[in-house]
Motif scaffolding. Structure first.
Motif, PDB file in Angstrom:
ATOM      1  N   GLU A  16      34.660  38.907  49.666  1.00  0.00           N
ATOM      2  CA  GLU A  16      34.194  39.823  49.930  1.00  0.00           C
ATOM      3  C   GLU A  16      35.823  40.303  48.675  1.00  0.00           C
ATOM      4  OE1 GLU A  16      35.336  42.803  52.294  1.00  0.00           O
ATOM      5  OE2 GLU A  16      35.986  41.368  53.411  1.00  0.00           O
ATOM      6  N   LEU A  17      35.594  40.853  47.464  1.00  0.00           N
ATOM      7  CA  LEU A  17      36.826  41.586  46.681  1.00  0.00           C
ATOM      8  C   LEU A  17      37.561  42.759  47.849  1.00  0.00           C
ATOM      9  CD1 LEU A  17      38.477  41.906  44.202  1.00  0.00           C
ATOM     10  CD2 LEU A  17      36.566  43.810  43.662  1.00  0.00           C
ATOM     11  N   LEU A  18      38.729  42.237  48.517  1.00  0.00           N
ATOM     12  CA  LEU A  18      39.085  43.244  49.160  1.00  0.00           C
ATOM     13  C   LEU A  18      40.023  44.212  48.162  1.00  0.00           C
ATOM     14  CD1 LEU A  18      41.674  40.437  50.796  1.00  0.00           C
ATOM     15  CD2 LEU A  18      39.450  42.465  51.721  1.00  0.00           C
ATOM     16  N   ARG A  19      40.654  43.550  47.187  1.00  0.00           N
ATOM     17  CA  ARG A  19      40.980  44.997  45.926  1.00  0.00           C
ATOM     18  C   ARG A  19      41.537  44.796  45.271  1.00  0.00           C
ATOM     19  NH1 ARG A  19      44.245  43.307  49.823  1.00  0.00           N
ATOM     20  NH2 ARG A  19      46.149  42.322  49.561  1.00  0.00           N
ATOM     21  N   VAL A  71      42.638  34.402  51.934  1.00  0.00           N
ATOM     22  CA  VAL A  71      42.769  35.169  50.797  1.00  0.00           C
ATOM     23  C   VAL A  71      43.268  34.681  49.637  1.00  0.00           C
ATOM     24  CG1 VAL A  71      43.268  37.814  50.203  1.00  0.00           C
ATOM     25  CG2 VAL A  71      42.727  37.012  52.487  1.00  0.00           C
ATOM     26  N   VAL A  72      42.688  35.098  48.924  1.00  0.00           N
ATOM     27  CA  VAL A  72      43.041  34.336  47.279  1.00  0.00           C
ATOM     28  C   VAL A  72      43.764  35.530  46.085  1.00  0.00           C
ATOM     29  CG1 VAL A  72      42.104  32.113  47.460  1.00  0.00           C
ATOM     30  CG2 VAL A  72      41.201  34.001  45.907  1.00  0.00           C
ATOM     31  N   SER A  73      44.868  35.412  45.470  1.00  0.00           N
ATOM     32  CA  SER A  73      44.609  36.532  44.377  1.00  0.00           C
ATOM     33  C   SER A  73      44.782  35.930  42.965  1.00  0.00           C
ATOM     34  CB  SER A  73      46.268  36.753  44.909  1.00  0.00           C
ATOM     35  OG  SER A  73      46.401  37.788  44.023  1.00  0.00           O
ATOM     36  N   GLU A  74      44.080  36.723  42.302  1.00  0.00           N
ATOM     37  CA  GLU A  74      44.076  35.561  40.548  1.00  0.00           C
ATOM     38  C   GLU A  74      44.502  37.119  40.238  1.00  0.00           C
ATOM     39  OE1 GLU A  74      42.760  32.890  40.078  1.00  0.00           O
ATOM     40  OE2 GLU A  74      41.996  31.645  41.432  1.00  0.00           O
ATOM     41  N   HIS A  75      44.596  36.592  39.357  1.00  0.00           N
ATOM     42  CA  HIS A  75      44.915  37.297  37.269  1.00  0.00           C
ATOM     43  C   HIS A  75      43.904  37.283  37.377  1.00  0.00           C
ATOM     44  CE1 HIS A  75      46.330  37.938  33.361  1.00  0.00           C
ATOM     45  NE2 HIS A  75      47.404  38.499  34.298  1.00  0.00           N
ATOM     46  N   LEU A  76      43.379  38.762  36.444  1.00  0.00           N
ATOM     47  CA  LEU A  76      42.356  39.342  35.775  1.00  0.00           C
ATOM     48  C   LEU A  76      42.795  39.093  34.593  1.00  0.00           C
ATOM     49  CD1 LEU A  76      40.713  41.280  39.146  1.00  0.00           C
ATOM     50  CD2 LEU A  76      39.829  39.171  38.440  1.00  0.00           C
TER      51      LEU A  76
END
Length: 125
Positions: A16-19, A71-76
């Motif tokens: 899922e996309l959290l935010r 949970v991973v954070s990726e630069h968009l």
């Protein structure tokens, strides 16, 4: 039939996309958007992210591996208008559906309103 059901219950259901967060770029003085994704499933997935603009134009945005529960954070992208976030996933799947060039599963989210992290939001301080 069971393999097809397992396929449908793969990355499309698990991740899922959290935010989407808007953060300042340390050196350039502009804001950047980062997506936080969570793997709620029990499989490991490889992923490839793209940002989609009007007219179907896509810009690659990141790739990696997401572990179960991670949970991973990726630069968009640099903060700018866009239509959606598209992610292709690969991972273990017992179905007979072949992987395409981009991946086994494709998931898309409409562009959400970005949030400013609490430690940056002056209204909360």
């Amino acid at each position: 039939m069971e393999a097809r059901r397992d396929h449908l219950n793969g990355a499309i259901k698990d991740v899922e996309l959290l935010r989407v967060e808007s953060r300042p770029h340390a050196r350039l003085g502009r804001r950047e958007l980062f997506g936080a994704f969570k793997n709620n499933g029990h499989r490991v997935y490889r992923y490839k992210i793209a940002v989609e603009y009007s007219g179907g134009v896509q810009t690659p945005a990141g790739r990696g591996i997401i572990q179960p529960g991670e949970v991973v954070s990726e630069h968009l992208l640099t903060e700018a208008p866009y239509d959606s976030i598209v992610v292709w996933f690969d991972g273990e799947c017992p179905c007979d559906v072949p992987d395409d060039l981009d991946g086994h599963w494709r998931r898309s989210w409409p562009a959400p309103e970005p949030v400013v992290p609490d430690d940056e939001n002056p209204a909360l301080q």
